[in-house]
Design a protein around this motif. Structure first.
Motif, mmCIF file in Angstrom:
data_model
loop_
_atom_site.group_PDB
_atom_site.id
_atom_site.type_symbol
_atom_site.label_atom_id
_atom_site.label_comp_id
_atom_site.label_asym_id
_atom_site.label_seq_id
_atom_site.Cartn_x
_atom_site.Cartn_y
_atom_site.Cartn_z
ATOM 1 N N ASP A 1 0.871 -1.186 0.000
ATOM 2 C CA ASP A 1 0.000 0.000 0.000
ATOM 3 C C ASP A 1 0.901 1.227 0.000
ATOM 4 O OD1 ASP A 1 -1.855 1.978 0.466
ATOM 5 O OD2 ASP A 1 -2.752 1.022 2.216
ATOM 6 N N PRO A 2 0.787 2.108 -0.981
ATOM 7 C CA PRO A 2 1.688 3.265 -1.029
ATOM 8 C C PRO A 2 1.401 4.289 0.064
ATOM 9 C CG PRO A 2 0.057 3.415 -2.763
ATOM 10 C CD PRO A 2 -0.141 2.079 -2.094
ATOM 11 N N PHE A 3 0.286 4.158 0.762
ATOM 12 C CA PHE A 3 -0.077 5.136 1.790
ATOM 13 C C PHE A 3 0.008 4.507 3.174
ATOM 14 C CE2 PHE A 3 -2.500 6.188 -2.046
ATOM 15 C CZ PHE A 3 -1.963 7.440 -2.302
ATOM 16 N N LEU A 4 0.563 5.244 4.096
ATOM 17 C CA LEU A 4 0.595 4.801 5.490
ATOM 18 C C LEU A 4 -0.630 5.367 6.204
ATOM 19 C CD1 LEU A 4 4.357 5.323 6.279
ATOM 20 C CD2 LEU A 4 3.167 3.161 6.018
ATOM 21 N N THR A 5 -1.315 4.518 6.966
ATOM 22 C CA THR A 5 -2.502 4.925 7.709
ATOM 23 C C THR A 5 -2.116 5.228 9.148
ATOM 24 O OG1 THR A 5 -3.841 3.468 6.347
ATOM 25 C CG2 THR A 5 -4.807 4.205 8.435
ATOM 26 N N PRO A 6 -2.420 6.427 9.650
ATOM 27 C CA PRO A 6 -2.115 6.714 11.056
ATOM 28 C C PRO A 6 -2.946 5.815 11.973
ATOM 29 C CG PRO A 6 -2.710 8.727 9.874
ATOM 30 C CD PRO A 6 -3.002 7.573 8.979
ATOM 31 N N ILE A 7 -2.288 5.120 12.882
ATOM 32 C CA ILE A 7 -3.017 4.308 13.850
ATOM 33 C C ILE A 7 -2.899 4.889 15.263
ATOM 34 C CG2 ILE A 7 -2.950 2.175 12.524
ATOM 35 C CD1 ILE A 7 -0.614 1.270 14.263
ATOM 36 N N GLN A 8 -1.985 5.850 15.442
ATOM 37 C CA GLN A 8 -1.904 6.558 16.712
ATOM 38 C C GLN A 8 -1.301 7.932 16.479
ATOM 39 O OE1 GLN A 8 -0.533 4.696 20.445
ATOM 40 N NE2 GLN A 8 0.983 6.340 20.490
ATOM 41 N N LEU A 9 -1.983 8.957 16.955
ATOM 42 C CA LEU A 9 -1.478 10.328 16.934
ATOM 43 C C LEU A 9 -1.716 10.908 18.312
ATOM 44 C CD1 LEU A 9 -3.035 11.532 13.559
ATOM 45 C CD2 LEU A 9 -0.659 10.897 13.951
ATOM 46 N N GLY A 10 -0.738 11.589 18.857
ATOM 47 C CA GLY A 10 -0.983 12.135 20.181
ATOM 48 C C GLY A 10 0.090 13.088 20.662
ATOM 49 N N GLU A 11 -0.235 13.703 21.781
ATOM 50 C CA GLU A 11 0.699 14.596 22.444
ATOM 51 C C GLU A 11 0.452 14.524 23.937
ATOM 52 O OE1 GLU A 11 0.105 18.802 21.828
ATOM 53 O OE2 GLU A 11 -2.036 18.509 21.528
ATOM 54 N N SER A 12 1.475 14.849 24.704
ATOM 55 C CA SER A 12 1.323 14.899 26.156
ATOM 56 C C SER A 12 2.214 15.990 26.729
ATOM 57 C CB SER A 12 1.663 13.549 26.790
ATOM 58 O OG SER A 12 3.044 13.276 26.632
ATOM 59 N N GLU A 13 1.762 16.542 27.842
ATOM 60 C CA GLU A 13 2.513 17.537 28.607
ATOM 61 C C GLU A 13 2.569 17.040 30.042
ATOM 62 O OE1 GLU A 13 3.861 20.491 27.674
ATOM 63 O OE2 GLU A 13 3.090 20.571 25.634
ATOM 64 N N ASN A 14 3.746 17.029 30.621
ATOM 65 C CA ASN A 14 3.920 16.589 31.996
ATOM 66 C C ASN A 14 4.784 17.604 32.741
ATOM 67 O OD1 ASN A 14 4.421 14.094 29.992
ATOM 68 N ND2 ASN A 14 2.914 13.579 31.527
ATOM 69 N N GLN A 15 4.403 17.894 33.980
ATOM 70 C CA GLN A 15 5.206 18.796 34.795
ATOM 71 C C GLN A 15 5.177 18.305 36.236
ATOM 72 O OE1 GLN A 15 3.871 22.883 35.322
ATOM 73 N NE2 GLN A 15 5.989 23.546 35.546
ATOM 74 N N THR A 16 6.352 18.289 36.854
ATOM 75 C CA THR A 16 6.482 17.929 38.261
ATOM 76 C C THR A 16 7.301 19.008 38.956
ATOM 77 O OG1 THR A 16 6.445 15.572 37.726
ATOM 78 C CG2 THR A 16 7.286 16.185 39.889
ATOM 79 N N LYS A 17 6.736 19.551 40.026
ATOM 80 C CA LYS A 17 7.449 20.525 40.857
ATOM 81 C C LYS A 17 7.624 19.922 42.243
ATOM 82 C CE LYS A 17 5.869 24.784 38.692
ATOM 83 N NZ LYS A 17 5.164 26.065 38.899
ATOM 84 N N SER A 18 8.822 20.020 42.784
ATOM 85 C CA SER A 18 9.112 19.515 44.124
ATOM 86 C C SER A 18 9.760 20.615 44.946
ATOM 87 C CB SER A 18 10.064 18.318 44.075
ATOM 88 O OG SER A 18 9.461 17.235 43.432
ATOM 89 N N ARG A 19 9.310 20.724 46.187
ATOM 90 C CA ARG A 19 9.902 21.667 47.143
ATOM 91 C C ARG A 19 10.119 20.906 48.445
ATOM 92 N NH1 ARG A 19 5.440 23.494 44.922
ATOM 93 N NH2 ARG A 19 5.499 25.231 43.497
ATOM 94 N N ALA A 20 11.232 21.180 49.097
ATOM 95 C CA ALA A 20 11.501 20.484 50.352
ATOM 96 C C ALA A 20 12.331 21.355 51.287
ATOM 97 C CB ALA A 20 12.233 19.168 50.087
ATOM 98 N N LEU A 21 12.092 21.174 52.577
ATOM 99 C CA LEU A 21 12.922 21.733 53.640
ATOM 100 C C LEU A 21 13.381 20.558 54.488
ATOM 101 C CD1 LEU A 21 10.704 24.759 54.728
ATOM 102 C CD2 LEU A 21 12.794 24.831 53.343
ATOM 103 N N TYR A 22 14.628 20.582 54.922
ATOM 104 C CA TYR A 22 15.129 19.446 55.689
ATOM 105 C C TYR A 22 16.180 19.882 56.698
ATOM 106 C CZ TYR A 22 18.825 19.744 52.184
ATOM 107 O OH TYR A 22 19.817 20.187 51.368
ATOM 108 N N ALA A 23 16.379 19.022 57.674
ATOM 109 C CA ALA A 23 17.397 19.248 58.696
ATOM 110 C C ALA A 23 17.906 17.900 59.179
ATOM 111 C CB ALA A 23 16.828 20.041 59.863
#
Length: 139
Positions: free
Chosen positions: A75-97
């Motif tokens: 088949d000369p054409f490729l069929t998309p079987i999955q298209l997607g995007e994602s955004e991930n964010q992780t913020k960490s804050r800590a105090l220690y002694a």
């Protein structure tokens, strides 16, 4: 800041299956510490704070030569079987002694404490086709 980019792709000779992912990430971490030395007070140790931020963006695309996979017909054409995007964010804050109090040369008390707060955000938008029935699946 550290920039982490990664591209995942099928080789140029791939005929039936083509994958193309771009994963773009950035992260920054900072750890600040104050060291306390025992200079006749009996108290020593470390007090500090930490901050971390990690961000990632992924674009994904998977295509297939459906006619070639199912019927062995090129088949000369490729069929998309999955298209997607994602955004991930992780913020960490800590105090220690981590402190030590020496009562005398023989006896001391050691203790530590860490308080950490994490914030995680994720956004995922993916369109997939179930290749066994060719019906769309929205995630």
């Amino acid at each position: 800041m550290i920039d982490t980019d990664l591209r995942i792709a099928t080789g140029p000779a791939a005929v039936f299956y083509v994958r193309d992912d771009l994963r773009d990430g950035e992260d920054i971490t900072q750890d600040l510490r104050l060291e306390i030395k025992n200079e006749g007070t009996g108290l020593s140790g470390v007090v500090g704070g930490f901050y971390g931020n990690y961000e990632a963006h992924t674009d994904t695309s998977i295509s297939a030569n459906v006619g070639g996979i199912l019927f062995g017909i090129p088949d000369p054409f490729l069929t998309p079987i999955q298209l997607g995007e994602s955004e991930n964010q992780t913020k960490s804050r800590a105090l220690y002694a981590d402190l030590r109090y020496a009562f005398n040369p023989t006896w001391s008390l050691i203790g530590g404490l860490r308080y950490q707060q994490d914030e995680v955000q994720n956004f995922i938008n993916v369109f997939s086709i179930d290749t066994t029935t060719f019906s769309p699946i929205l995630n």
